[in-house]
Design a protein around this motif. Structure first.
Motif, short mmCIF file in Angstrom:
data_model
loop_
_atom_site.label_atom_id
_atom_site.label_comp_id
_atom_site.label_asym_id
_atom_site.label_seq_id
_atom_site.Cartn_x
_atom_site.Cartn_y
_atom_site.Cartn_z
N LEU A 148 0.52 -1.22 -0.02
CA LEU A 148 0.03 0.07 -0.05
C LEU A 148 0.86 1.32 0.16
CD1 LEU A 148 -2.79 1.40 0.64
CD2 LEU A 148 -1.98 1.64 2.94
N ALA A 180 -1.89 1.95 7.93
CA ALA A 180 -2.92 1.09 7.31
C ALA A 180 -3.15 -0.08 8.40
CB ALA A 180 -2.29 0.66 6.16
N PRO A 200 -6.07 -3.29 2.81
CA PRO A 200 -6.14 -2.73 4.00
C PRO A 200 -7.79 -2.55 4.24
CG PRO A 200 -5.03 -1.09 2.66
CD PRO A 200 -5.24 -2.36 1.93
N VAL A 240 -7.44 3.09 6.09
CA VAL A 240 -5.94 4.03 5.99
C VAL A 240 -6.20 5.08 6.66
CG1 VAL A 240 -4.23 4.62 4.26
CG2 VAL A 240 -5.61 2.26 4.07
#
Length: 426
Positions: free
Chosen positions: A69, A95, A104, A107
């Motif tokens: 991410l 996250a 996730p 976030v």
């Protein structure tokens, strides 16, 4: 590369061994910055400068999941009581993940600068994050309005909850701050060195370490209990055994002091290949210590004897700079070698290969995912522009890039570096 609170810049690499201890496990493409072992002892999580986190199945000694991410280094990881995972990045984001899920579940844009540390409260209701923007952020779990704690003058490098739920933070401003309830002022303890690392024992004893290589033990109210000298090297990671009896203090040169907390004394020192150890974590039983360092592996050590759990210390990976022995430029480049290779055959690491760098336009090495800001710049790499990059630093010279802040202050070292690159990257 980054160093949490000392005016040095480096960074390192992977990874993790298993519960009872055996061979190293590899998987990251860049330095490992963080490590956490679940209370049950079956799972561990590592975070790396390659912008990924990896969930490890310690029973199988294998990667179970790769978490992608963040736009920059994953500097901090934590495991929640329910088995959830939290990652904090140099992109300022936090996250929240469920094991086995690719994306996730939540976030948060939590900080305006890199996140350096995470800690979960004993009741599992709050996540504390330490940021280089000078704040500590309290994020309610599973959801709710965050609270910001201000007071540090500069980077906050570590944060930890005590057994009673009290919160402590440590910063580059050489202060330890013990935070009270909402609206209450923090108790500020001024120490003689910038602080990089923090850990709190089950009895509330606070351990902190920083640039002078001294571990300081303090009572829960901040009263100094003891000062324990390890080596005259910056301490960059601390880990306490689950019962609080032993403390591991890791340094920028790769030594790890194992301290008897009750005796206030160093029992022995673990010595690896001489590269920095950025992360450490004890197994559930406290008998095994995992360390992640610059040699691209995590070693498992017997925390009772100081011996490597997998037998003799494995040799470090072949030194790619060995053929440049005696070159000042090669020594300057060592700070970059964790993230950049010199030849196309070696491929890329956390950063692009430097093969053929001179004469190449910025952001154009094939196969590397550059930040948009870098791609948009009108810079061609020459000895002059490379020297300017390290004279002014990436923040000023290439703003918006993923490259961590690093400057080479001595003009002779900058000249040595560009001369070395001209020879080594042809």
């Amino acid at each position: 590369m980054r160093l949490a609170a000392v005016a040095l810049s480096l960074i390192l690499a992977p990874l993790l061994a298993a519960g009872g201890a055996s061979a190293e496990m590899r998987g990251h493409g860049g330095p490992v910055r963080a490590l956490a072992v679940a209370p049950a002892g079956d799972v561990a999580v590592s975070g790396s400068f390659d912008s990924r986190a990896i969930v490890w199945d310690l029973e199988r000694e294998a990667a179970a999941q790769v978490l992608r991410l963040h736009d920059d280094a994953v500097n901090a990881v934590a495991i929640l009581p329910d088995g959830g995972i939290v990652t904090g990045g140099a992109d300022g984001r936090i996250a929240f993940w469920r094991q086995g899920e690719a994306d996730p579940v939540r976030v948060e844009s939590a900080h305006a600068a890199p996140i350096a540390g995470l800690s979960v409260s004993p009741d599992g209701a709050t996540l504390a994050s330490a940021g280089w923007d000078g704040i500590v952020r309290l994020t309610p779990l599973p959801d709710g309005e965050a609270r910001v704690l201000e007071g540090h003058a500069g980077q906050v490098n570590a944060v930890a909850f005590g057994p009673d739920g009290g919160l402590v933070s440590a910063g580059y401003d050489a202060t330890l701050r013990i935070w009270g309830g909402e609206g209450e002022p923090a108790r500020v303890i001024q120490l003689p060195t910038p602080l990089n690392a923090l850990a709190i024992a089950p009895d509330g004893t606070i351990a902190t370490g920083g640039a002078d290589g001294v571990v300081r033990l303090l009572a829960a109210d901040g009263a100094l209990i003891a000062e324990i000298e390890t080596q005259p090297l910056p301490i960059i990671a601390l880990a306490l055994s689950p019962d609080g009896t032993r403390l591991a203090a890791a340094t920028i040169r790769g030594s790890v002091a194992i301290i008897d907390v009750a005796a206030r004394d160093v029992l022995f020192t673990l010595v690896g290949p001489g590269l920095p150890v950025w992360s450490a974590a004890f197994a559930r039983d406290g008998e095994t210590l995992y360390t992640g360092g610059g040699d691209a592996m995590v070693r498992a050590w017997d925390a009772r004897t100081g011996e490597p759990s997998s037998g003799p210390i494995l040799e470090a990976a072949e030194d790619p700079l060995a053929r440049f022995a005696g070159s000042r430029g090669a020594e300057v480049f060592r700070a970059c070698a964790a993230c950049h290779t010199l030849s196309a055959s070696e491929g890329e690491r956390a950063g692009p290969t430097l093969a053929g760098i001179f004469g190449r336009r910025i952001g154009t090495a094939q196969g590397y995912d550059y930040s948009p800001a870098l791609v948009a710049m009108d810079i061609v790499w020459t000895p002059q522009t490379v020297a300017a990059l390290f004279e002014h630093g990436p923040t000023a010279y290439t703003p918006g890039s993923k490259m961590p802040e690093q400057r080479i202050l001595a003009a002779e070292d900058r000249r040595a570096l560009v001369d070395f690159l001209a020879e080594a990257t042809r």
